[in-house]
Motif scaffolding. Structure first.
Motif, mmCIF file in Angstrom:
data_model
loop_
_atom_site.group_PDB
_atom_site.id
_atom_site.type_symbol
_atom_site.label_atom_id
_atom_site.label_comp_id
_atom_site.label_asym_id
_atom_site.label_seq_id
_atom_site.Cartn_x
_atom_site.Cartn_y
_atom_site.Cartn_z
ATOM 1 N N UNK A 157 0.820 -1.211 0.000
ATOM 2 C CA UNK A 157 0.000 0.000 0.000
ATOM 3 C C UNK A 157 0.853 1.258 0.000
ATOM 4 N N UNK A 158 1.947 1.250 0.746
ATOM 5 C CA UNK A 158 2.839 2.408 0.752
ATOM 6 C C UNK A 158 3.410 2.642 -0.643
ATOM 7 N N UNK A 159 3.881 1.591 -1.278
ATOM 8 C CA UNK A 159 4.442 1.745 -2.629
ATOM 9 C C UNK A 159 3.383 2.221 -3.617
ATOM 10 N N UNK A 160 2.164 1.731 -3.477
ATOM 11 C CA UNK A 160 1.083 2.119 -4.375
ATOM 12 C C UNK A 160 0.776 3.605 -4.237
ATOM 13 N N UNK A 161 0.587 4.080 -3.013
ATOM 14 C CA UNK A 161 0.175 5.474 -2.797
ATOM 15 C C UNK A 161 1.316 6.443 -3.074
ATOM 16 N N UNK A 162 2.514 6.123 -2.611
ATOM 17 C CA UNK A 162 3.647 7.002 -2.885
ATOM 18 C C UNK A 162 3.917 7.071 -4.392
ATOM 19 N N UNK A 163 3.691 5.968 -5.086
ATOM 20 C CA UNK A 163 3.834 5.988 -6.536
ATOM 21 C C UNK A 163 2.863 6.960 -7.192
ATOM 22 N N UNK A 340 7.853 14.300 -0.905
ATOM 23 C CA UNK A 340 9.263 14.215 -1.273
ATOM 24 C C UNK A 340 9.893 12.849 -1.026
ATOM 25 N N UNK A 341 9.437 12.102 -0.032
ATOM 26 C CA UNK A 341 10.095 10.837 0.305
ATOM 27 C C UNK A 341 9.638 9.722 -0.616
ATOM 28 N N UNK A 342 10.602 8.893 -1.015
ATOM 29 C CA UNK A 342 10.269 7.720 -1.810
ATOM 30 C C UNK A 342 9.760 6.610 -0.900
ATOM 31 N N UNK A 343 9.168 5.595 -1.508
ATOM 32 C CA UNK A 343 8.667 4.470 -0.717
ATOM 33 C C UNK A 343 9.808 3.760 0.009
ATOM 34 N N UNK A 344 10.953 3.617 -0.644
ATOM 35 C CA UNK A 344 12.098 2.951 -0.007
ATOM 36 C C UNK A 344 12.561 3.723 1.222
ATOM 37 N N UNK A 345 12.595 5.060 1.136
ATOM 38 C CA UNK A 345 13.015 5.867 2.284
ATOM 39 C C UNK A 345 12.036 5.717 3.447
ATOM 40 N N UNK A 346 10.743 5.673 3.141
ATOM 41 C CA UNK A 346 9.739 5.505 4.190
ATOM 42 C C UNK A 346 9.882 4.140 4.844
ATOM 43 N N UNK A 347 10.015 3.101 4.032
ATOM 44 C CA UNK A 347 10.112 1.745 4.575
ATOM 45 C C UNK A 347 11.387 1.568 5.394
ATOM 46 N N UNK A 348 12.489 2.169 4.949
ATOM 47 C CA UNK A 348 13.732 2.108 5.728
ATOM 48 C C UNK A 348 13.563 2.804 7.069
ATOM 49 N N UNK A 349 12.880 3.959 7.066
ATOM 50 C CA UNK A 349 12.652 4.687 8.312
ATOM 51 C C UNK A 349 11.779 3.880 9.272
ATOM 52 N N UNK A 350 10.733 3.262 8.743
ATOM 53 C CA UNK A 350 9.858 2.441 9.581
ATOM 54 C C UNK A 350 10.625 1.245 10.139
ATOM 55 N N UNK A 351 11.489 0.656 9.314
ATOM 56 C CA UNK A 351 12.286 -0.492 9.773
ATOM 57 C C UNK A 351 13.205 -0.095 10.924
#
Length: 362
Positions: A157-163, A340-351
């Motif tokens: 869902x994060x990748x879908x919406x950020x996309x 501004x943040x990409x999905x990868x940056x968000x997922x890394x931050x959550x991790x």
């Protein structure tokens, strides 16, 4: 050809080289010390002052200065000299003790330290504890909340919406949709005393409730414009009416992508039937407990801060008029929120955040 004065060969011991290499690897802190260490390491490799200056993009005079300081005082020569002024009263041991007590302990009588309670135990002044806290950005009296999403499809869902935010589809409109429900029309029990020079606005602490309303809003991610509709109730029937308004205002040639949460009114059979008749509408649901990813929530925050929190409404109609006027004024000069943040940056931050929460349990 005129030659300059010969420069003595610079040598470093094994211990000195290890220290210099450790200083030179500093990624963020003490960059001046890191640069000085790089100067000495380059000089020790046999390079001339001119070569070192060219390599590090600094002046030859700077290279000569730190080379001479190292030759005369070794590693101590690279450290900053004491500056003039009142000597520091707090020792490194005092600072370390304050930090350790703040981060790793609590007082017997409270859940967190105050400057006075910690100063009394540490044998320091209140001002000294305050300076240490301010220098290290510590605020024990403050506490914030968080909630991690446990949605099994969180990543997808994060990748879908950020996309949709970063690479919106062509010939399509991306709308962030949500409801701000149960907005109360509050009236103070006594007249407000307006602000005067030297005196803030004052209002009674108690209030009268004059009914509630719900705002359905859709934020155009490209232009920042708002499509809004007010209803006294908050059911799938009202949500369907709001979808009808969106359908009427968006040109038929455009596909419509709606970003919305998992509230029950968005998934009823009536809404499903409505969507089947309008295939140009595509729904993208946010992860559970992740309203921060829906940009319309940011606009709701502006509405609350600028109109609702300090507003005085003697009726629900007055409240609704204020909200409609706010939407009209906003749409005159809308400004989109830029993601501004990409999905990868968000997922890394959550991790990283998840890892921290796991570490605190052990």
């Amino acid at each position: 050809m005129r030659k300059g004065r010969p420069i003595p060969v610079l040598t470093v011991t094994v211990e000195e080289r290890e220290t210099l290499e450790r200083w030179a690897r500093r990624p963020k802190t003490a960059q001046a010390l890191a640069q000085r260490a790089q100067i000495i390491l380059n000089c020790a490799s046999g390079k001339s002052n001119t070569e070192v200056a060219t390599r590090l993009r600094i002046s030859k005079q700077m290279v000569g200065k730190w080379r001479q300081r190292f030759s005369s005082r070794r590693l101590d020569g690279l450290l900053d000299e004491p500056r003039p002024g009142t000597p520091r009263r707090l020792s490194d041991a005092d600072i370390e003790r304050v930090l350790t007590m703040t981060l790793e302990s609590t007082p017997k009588h409270a859940t967190h330290w105050s400057t006075r309670s910690l100063a009394k135990v540490a044998g320091l002044s209140n001002a000294s504890v305050h300076r240490v806290w301010r220098a290290f950005a510590l605020a024990p009296h403050r506490s914030e909340t968080f909630k991690l999403s446990q949605d099994p499809l969180f990543i997808e869902k994060v990748r879908d919406i950020v996309g949709l935010y970063l690479n919106p589809p062509e010939k399509a409109l991306v709308l962030c949709v949500d409801e701000k429900s149960q907005i109360q029309a509050l009236d103070r029990s006594q007249p407000i005393l307006p602000m005067r020079p030297g005196q803030a606005e004052r209002r009674a602490h108690d209030y009268r409730r004059n009914g509630t309303t719900s705002l359905f809003a859709a934020l155009d991610t490209k232009t920042g414009k708002i499509i809004g509709q007010l209803h006294r109730r908050h059911r799938s029937l009202e949500f369907r009416k709001f979808l009808d308004k969106i359908d009427a205002q968006v040109p038929t040639a455009l596909e419509v992508h709606l970003i919305l949460d998992n509230y029950g009114t968005h998934k009823t059979a009536a809404i499903q039937r409505w969507l089947l008749k309008r295939p140009r509408f595509h729904l993208h649901f946010t992860p559970t407990s992740a309203s921060w990813i829906n940009l319309v929530e940011r606009w709701f925050g502006l509405l609350t801060a600028q109109q609702l929190r300090r507003g005085v409404f003697r009726s629900t109609r007055s409240l609704e008029t204020t909200i409609r006027n706010y939407i009209d004024v906003h749409n005159e000069k809308p400004k989109p929120f830029i993601w501004t943040k990409t999905a990868d940056e968000i997922l890394d931050s959550v991790a990283r955040f998840c890892q921290r929460t796991l570490e605190t349990r052990h």
